[in-house]
Design an enzyme around this catalytic site. Structure first.
Site, PDB file in Angstrom:
ATOM      1  CE  LYS A   1      -9.542  -1.866   4.856  1.00 41.07           C
ATOM      2  NZ  LYS A   1     -10.829  -1.172   4.828  1.00 41.07           N
TER       3      LYS A   1
ATOM      4  NE  ARG B   1     -14.601   3.132  -0.665  1.00 42.40           N
ATOM      5  CZ  ARG B   1     -13.907   2.861   0.429  1.00 42.40           C
ATOM      6  NH1 ARG B   1     -12.675   3.314   0.576  1.00 42.40           N
ATOM      7  NH2 ARG B   1     -14.431   2.135   1.394  1.00 42.40           N
TER       8      ARG B   1
ATOM      9  CE1 TYR C   1      21.933   9.562  -2.718  1.00 41.31           C
ATOM     10  CE2 TYR C   1      20.582   8.502  -1.041  1.00 41.31           C
ATOM     11  CZ  TYR C   1      21.506   8.421  -2.079  1.00 41.31           C
ATOM     12  OH  TYR C   1      21.982   7.202  -2.450  1.00 41.31           O
TER      13      TYR C   1
ATOM     14  CG  MET D   1      16.374   1.485  -1.034  1.00 40.28           C
ATOM     15  SD  MET D   1      17.058   0.747  -2.519  1.00 40.28           S
ATOM     16  CE  MET D   1      16.557   1.919  -3.758  1.00 40.28           C
TER      17      MET D   1
HETATM   18  C1  LIG Z   1     -11.273  -0.786   6.145  1.00 40.87           C
HETATM   19  C2  LIG Z   1     -12.706  -0.863   6.459  1.00 40.87           C
HETATM   20  C3  LIG Z   1     -13.133  -0.884   7.793  1.00 40.87           C
HETATM   21  C4  LIG Z   1     -12.199  -0.722   8.964  1.00 40.87           C
HETATM   22  O1  LIG Z   1     -11.806   0.628   9.065  1.00 40.87           O
HETATM   23  P1  LIG Z   1     -10.870   1.113  10.257  1.00 40.87           P
HETATM   24  O2  LIG Z   1     -10.851   2.591  10.129  1.00 40.87           O
HETATM   25  O3  LIG Z   1      -9.518   0.523   9.996  1.00 40.87           O
HETATM   26  O4  LIG Z   1     -11.460   0.611  11.505  1.00 40.87           O
HETATM   27  C5  LIG Z   1     -14.490  -1.060   8.021  1.00 40.87           C
HETATM   28  N1  LIG Z   1     -15.364  -1.180   7.002  1.00 40.87           N
HETATM   29  C6  LIG Z   1     -14.987  -1.137   5.709  1.00 40.87           C
HETATM   30  C7  LIG Z   1     -15.999  -1.271   4.632  1.00 40.87           C
HETATM   31  C8  LIG Z   1     -13.652  -0.976   5.394  1.00 40.87           C
HETATM   32  O5  LIG Z   1     -13.270  -0.913   4.115  1.00 40.87           O
END
Ligand SMILES: *Cc1c(COP(=O)(O)O)cnc(C)c1O
Length: 360
Positions: A35, A130, A255, A303
């Site tokens: 992802k 969640r 800054y 930036m």
């Molecule tokens: C992002 C995610 C993972 C991977 O998690 P890591 O900590 O990056 O290994 C596994 N399962 C689900 C459902 C996730 O959302």
């Protein structure tokens, strides 16, 4: 030399880290989590490099379709599932598997006539609160899914830890026990472990492990680094020294006059800033690897630039390479200095950064 900051991605390191997952979880299949543009490493390139993965997981459908468009044929799982029934034919046409975590999704599957069957991962909320169906509803969902003509026989079961990066957490033990109890009477493939659990909780590995961060060579634990788990960082983020100037004791830099020189020194200006994804909240003293030595960030991150203290007799010259994180400088350290986690640093890299892929 590149005029832009460069994120060099080492595809061999990705392969090595995947092997580490195999060593740690030898009996499990690997659902590699890609992802958020493969944690900022480049979705398609990472998928192409992870040839030994059994399947890929993404959060959203557009990420999955991008993989299919690029010719990736391995199974792909949508971790957030589909949002509406109209997507179901798209899932079928593109051979996408989906997580089911709520009643609306279940009803959509029950009510939609499809020209085939979808592979489903039923997610239970074992304590993260969640996504996932409540434990009391789990058996009911499982039974109804089995009865759906649109659902392929063999429903995979999954859950997600909330505290796996805190070894010894009671919460993790409770989640594991609950998940095992819910799966015990079902002859299905199960999945629970993220990177942290792959590394420190072998009893959670089950049939499928779901590594994300560790594939990129990074430790999910706050006070550790990837190399302690024999992982190799896949990304090396670098830029160049573009200016040097002397400042006298008492003068301020940047800054907000946020840093003041205690003694006469040289300041180096490096061409990377929050517009490239370098964290704006990195504090004074955050390490930067400059031409073979560690120097310290001083003053606010701008930036397009950062400033570092080169000391009274710098040997660097303009054009010198600066590494912001990579094999020379653990991203875990930078995350701590910026009061964040490596995951966020990786996701924040912007398109201004030039991506270069190397294979060793
Ligand atoms: C992002 C995610 C993972 C991977 O998690 P890591 O900590 O990056 O290994 C596994 N399962 C689900 C459902 C996730 O959302």
């Amino acid at each position: 030399m590149s005029r832009r900051p460069v994120a060099q991605l080492n595809l061999a390191a990705l392969g090595h880290n995947l092997q580490r997952v195999q060593q740690l979880a030898p009996a499990s299949k690997i659902l590699a989590v890609l992802k958020a543009n493969a944690y900022g490493h480049g979705l398609v390139k990472v998928a192409q490099a992870l040839t030994a993965a059994d399947a890929f997981a993404v959060a959203r459908i557009d990420e999955a379709l991008a993989l299919r468009t690029a010719g990736i044929v391995k199974p792909i799982v949508l971790l957030e599932g589909f949002y509406e029934a109209a997507e179901l034919p798209v899932l079928l046409a593109n051979n996408l598997q989906t997580v089911v975590h709520n009643e609306l999704q279940l009803q959509a599957l029950e009510q939609t006539a499809l020209d085939g069957q979808l592979k489903i991962w039923l997610k239970v909320d074992s304590g993260m609160h969640r996504l996932g169906v409540a434990p009391e509803q789990f058996n009911e969902f499982y039974r109804r899914l089995w009865q759906c003509p649109a659902v392929q026989p063999g429903i995979r079961l999954m859950s997600h830890f909330c505290c796996a990066d805190m070894p010894g957490s009671d919460k993790t033990a409770q989640q594991l026990a609950l998940f095992q109890q819910l799966c015990a009477d079902k002859a299905e493939q199960c999945s629970l472990a993220n990177s942290a659990a792959i590394i420190c909780l072998p009893q959670s590995h089950c049939d499928w492990v779901r590594p994300g961060l560790m594939l990129h060579g990074i430790s999910p634990f706050a006070n550790q680094q990837g190399q302690q788990h024999q992982l190799q960082p896949a990304m090396r983020l670098s830029s160049r020294l573009i200016a040097m100037r002397q400042v006298q004791a008492g003068e301020t830099v940047g800054y907000g006059a946020y840093w003041q020189a205690e003694k006469d020194t040289w300041i180096g200006v490096i061409a990377i800033g929050y517009g490239d994804g370098y964290p704006r909240h990195a504090v004074n003293g955050t390490p930067v690897w400059l031409a073979g030595r560690e120097v310290k960030l001083v003053g606010r991150v701008s930036m397009d630039m950062i400033t570092v203290d080169l000391g009274s007799e710098p040997t660097e010259t303009i054009g010198a390479e600066a590494v912001l994180w990579g094999p020379e400088l653990a991203i875990e350290r930078i995350a701590r200095c910026a009061d964040t986690i490596p995951y966020e640093l990786l996701c924040n890299i912007t398109p201004r950064v030039d991506y270069q892929y190397i294979s060793g």
